[in-house]
Scaffold this motif. Sequence first.
Motif, PDB file in Angstrom:
ATOM      1  N   ALA A  98      -4.805   5.471   0.887  1.00  0.00           N
ATOM      2  CA  ALA A  98      -4.894   6.009   2.196  1.00  0.00           C
ATOM      3  C   ALA A  98      -5.678   4.922   3.098  1.00  0.00           C
ATOM      4  N   ALA A  99      -6.676   4.404   2.677  1.00  0.00           N
ATOM      5  CA  ALA A  99      -7.056   3.146   3.438  1.00  0.00           C
ATOM      6  C   ALA A  99      -6.213   2.244   3.860  1.00  0.00           C
ATOM      7  N   VAL A 100      -5.267   1.725   2.758  1.00  0.00           N
ATOM      8  CA  VAL A 100      -4.357   0.543   3.209  1.00  0.00           C
ATOM      9  C   VAL A 100      -3.243   1.127   4.062  1.00  0.00           C
ATOM     10  N   ARG A 101      -2.913   2.485   3.667  1.00  0.00           N
ATOM     11  CA  ARG A 101      -1.706   3.113   4.515  1.00  0.00           C
ATOM     12  C   ARG A 101      -2.139   3.352   5.983  1.00  0.00           C
ATOM     13  N   TYR A 102      -3.216   3.972   6.115  1.00  0.00           N
ATOM     14  CA  TYR A 102      -3.606   4.587   7.444  1.00  0.00           C
ATOM     15  C   TYR A 102      -4.762   3.692   8.066  1.00  0.00           C
ATOM     16  N   GLY A 103      -5.668   3.330   7.257  1.00  0.00           N
ATOM     17  CA  GLY A 103      -6.769   2.579   7.896  1.00  0.00           C
ATOM     18  C   GLY A 103      -6.287   1.091   8.167  1.00  0.00           C
ATOM     19  N   LEU A 104      -5.400   0.460   7.669  1.00  0.00           N
ATOM     20  CA  LEU A 104      -5.022  -1.033   7.921  1.00  0.00           C
ATOM     21  C   LEU A 104      -3.329  -0.715   8.249  1.00  0.00           C
ATOM     22  N   ASP A 105      -2.966   0.362   8.752  1.00  0.00           N
ATOM     23  CA  ASP A 105      -1.664   0.561   8.988  1.00  0.00           C
ATOM     24  C   ASP A 105      -0.551  -0.204   8.365  1.00  0.00           C
ATOM     25  N   GLN A 106      -0.601   0.048   7.178  1.00  0.00           N
ATOM     26  CA  GLN A 106       0.542  -0.771   6.273  1.00  0.00           C
ATOM     27  C   GLN A 106       1.646   0.380   5.963  1.00  0.00           C
ATOM     28  N   GLU A 107       2.979   0.114   5.876  1.00  0.00           N
ATOM     29  CA  GLU A 107       3.737   0.868   5.572  1.00  0.00           C
ATOM     30  C   GLU A 107       4.562   0.305   4.319  1.00  0.00           C
ATOM     31  N   GLY A 108       4.571  -0.937   4.228  1.00  0.00           N
ATOM     32  CA  GLY A 108       5.414  -1.766   3.050  1.00  0.00           C
ATOM     33  C   GLY A 108       5.135  -1.416   1.835  1.00  0.00           C
ATOM     34  N   ALA A 109       6.244  -0.926   1.207  1.00  0.00           N
ATOM     35  CA  ALA A 109       6.204  -0.575  -0.315  1.00  0.00           C
ATOM     36  C   ALA A 109       5.414  -1.476  -1.165  1.00  0.00           C
ATOM     37  N   LEU A 110       5.549  -3.010  -1.001  1.00  0.00           N
ATOM     38  CA  LEU A 110       4.771  -3.643  -1.639  1.00  0.00           C
ATOM     39  C   LEU A 110       3.344  -3.776  -1.614  1.00  0.00           C
ATOM     40  N   VAL A 111       2.955  -3.810  -0.305  1.00  0.00           N
ATOM     41  CA  VAL A 111       1.709  -3.781  -0.046  1.00  0.00           C
ATOM     42  C   VAL A 111       1.016  -2.305  -0.500  1.00  0.00           C
ATOM     43  N   LEU A 112       1.653  -1.413  -0.590  1.00  0.00           N
ATOM     44  CA  LEU A 112       1.182   0.033  -0.867  1.00  0.00           C
ATOM     45  C   LEU A 112       1.019   0.066  -2.639  1.00  0.00           C
ATOM     46  N   GLN A 113       1.958  -0.615  -3.125  1.00  0.00           N
ATOM     47  CA  GLN A 113       2.108  -0.778  -4.312  1.00  0.00           C
ATOM     48  C   GLN A 113       0.782  -1.790  -5.015  1.00  0.00           C
ATOM     49  N   ILE A 114       0.699  -2.514  -4.254  1.00  0.00           N
ATOM     50  CA  ILE A 114      -0.672  -3.707  -4.650  1.00  0.00           C
ATOM     51  C   ILE A 114      -1.973  -2.891  -4.682  1.00  0.00           C
ATOM     52  N   ALA A 115      -2.005  -2.013  -3.510  1.00  0.00           N
ATOM     53  CA  ALA A 115      -3.217  -1.201  -3.397  1.00  0.00           C
ATOM     54  C   ALA A 115      -3.117  -0.297  -4.657  1.00  0.00           C
ATOM     55  N   ASN A 116      -2.022   0.656  -4.852  1.00  0.00           N
ATOM     56  CA  ASN A 116      -1.917   1.297  -6.076  1.00  0.00           C
ATOM     57  C   ASN A 116      -2.315   0.733  -7.339  1.00  0.00           C
ATOM     58  N   VAL A 117      -2.085  -0.473  -7.576  1.00  0.00           N
ATOM     59  CA  VAL A 117      -2.262  -1.129  -8.906  1.00  0.00           C
ATOM     60  C   VAL A 117      -3.805  -1.384  -8.846  1.00  0.00           C
ATOM     61  N   ALA A 118      -4.296  -2.067  -7.816  1.00  0.00           N
ATOM     62  CA  ALA A 118      -5.830  -2.086  -7.656  1.00  0.00           C
ATOM     63  C   ALA A 118      -6.629  -0.985  -7.982  1.00  0.00           C
ATOM     64  N   SER A 119      -6.070   0.177  -7.444  1.00  0.00           N
ATOM     65  CA  SER A 119      -6.998   1.471  -7.878  1.00  0.00           C
ATOM     66  C   SER A 119      -6.698   2.005  -9.384  1.00  0.00           C
ATOM     67  N   ILE A 120      -5.529   1.692  -9.869  1.00  0.00           N
ATOM     68  CA  ILE A 120      -5.352   1.884 -11.188  1.00  0.00           C
ATOM     69  C   ILE A 120      -6.262   0.966 -12.264  1.00  0.00           C
ATOM     70  N   VAL A 121      -6.583  -0.240 -11.767  1.00  0.00           N
ATOM     71  CA  VAL A 121      -7.399  -1.062 -12.626  1.00  0.00           C
ATOM     72  C   VAL A 121      -8.677  -1.007 -12.430  1.00  0.00           C
ATOM     73  N   LEU A 122      -9.127  -0.558 -11.272  1.00  0.00           N
ATOM     74  CA  LEU A 122     -10.654  -0.122 -11.188  1.00  0.00           C
ATOM     75  C   LEU A 122     -10.790   1.371 -11.937  1.00  0.00           C
ATOM     76  N   GLY A 123      -9.854   2.250 -11.693  1.00  0.00           N
ATOM     77  CA  GLY A 123      -9.991   3.731 -12.244  1.00  0.00           C
ATOM     78  C   GLY A 123      -9.876   3.432 -13.934  1.00  0.00           C
ATOM     79  N   THR A 124      -9.216   2.493 -14.538  1.00  0.00           N
ATOM     80  CA  THR A 124      -9.080   2.110 -15.951  1.00  0.00           C
ATOM     81  C   THR A 124     -10.390   2.048 -16.311  1.00  0.00           C
ATOM     82  N   LEU A 125     -11.121   1.078 -15.827  1.00  0.00           N
ATOM     83  CA  LEU A 125     -12.460   0.582 -16.338  1.00  0.00           C
ATOM     84  C   LEU A 125     -13.329   1.680 -16.227  1.00  0.00           C
ATOM     85  N   ILE A 126     -13.455   2.466 -15.229  1.00  0.00           N
ATOM     86  CA  ILE A 126     -14.319   3.818 -15.159  1.00  0.00           C
ATOM     87  C   ILE A 126     -13.947   4.860 -16.311  1.00  0.00           C
TER      88      ILE A 126
END
Length: 154
Positions: A98-126
């Motif tokens: 949401a921060a990438v999509r709405y806070g940074l106003d990004q709509e591109g699938a690649l940018v959102l997928q990068i944000a998604n992957v980053a959240s997965i990596v951090l979530g996996t460690l936790i």
Amino acid sequence: MQPALTIRRLVKELSAFGVVGGVCFLIDVGLFQLLYAHVGLGAVTSKFLATTVSMTAAYVGHRYWSFSHRSRPGLRQEYVRFLAINVVTLLMGLGIVAAVRYGLDQEGALVLQIANVASIVLGTLIRYLSYRRWVFPAHDAEDRALAKAAATPV
């Protein structure tokens, strides 16, 4: 428990966690891409649905493979803890997307997928650290053996 056996068990646990995580990662990323880029759902809705499906697959894989050698506090208690940890990491992932999509106003699938992957990596460690501690706790003897093996110089 002997240190070599303890280390082998830890390697087995980490390997199984990695395989289950890898499969669930593919489910999460693939379903997110399908729902967002092809079905046309919103980014946050796509993330919610993809994570819910991958979380369910992860519970089964971790309970019956990754952490099968650990004590089981009972299905209800175990699942409630698993669900709570995953809700926290899901909210974190939704927040990142949401921060990438709405806070940074990004709509591109690649940018959102990068944000998604980053959240997965951090979530996996936790999740890994939390599952070991609260969902699939070690037997007392196993805890002592792991602590001793970790303190032993290689």
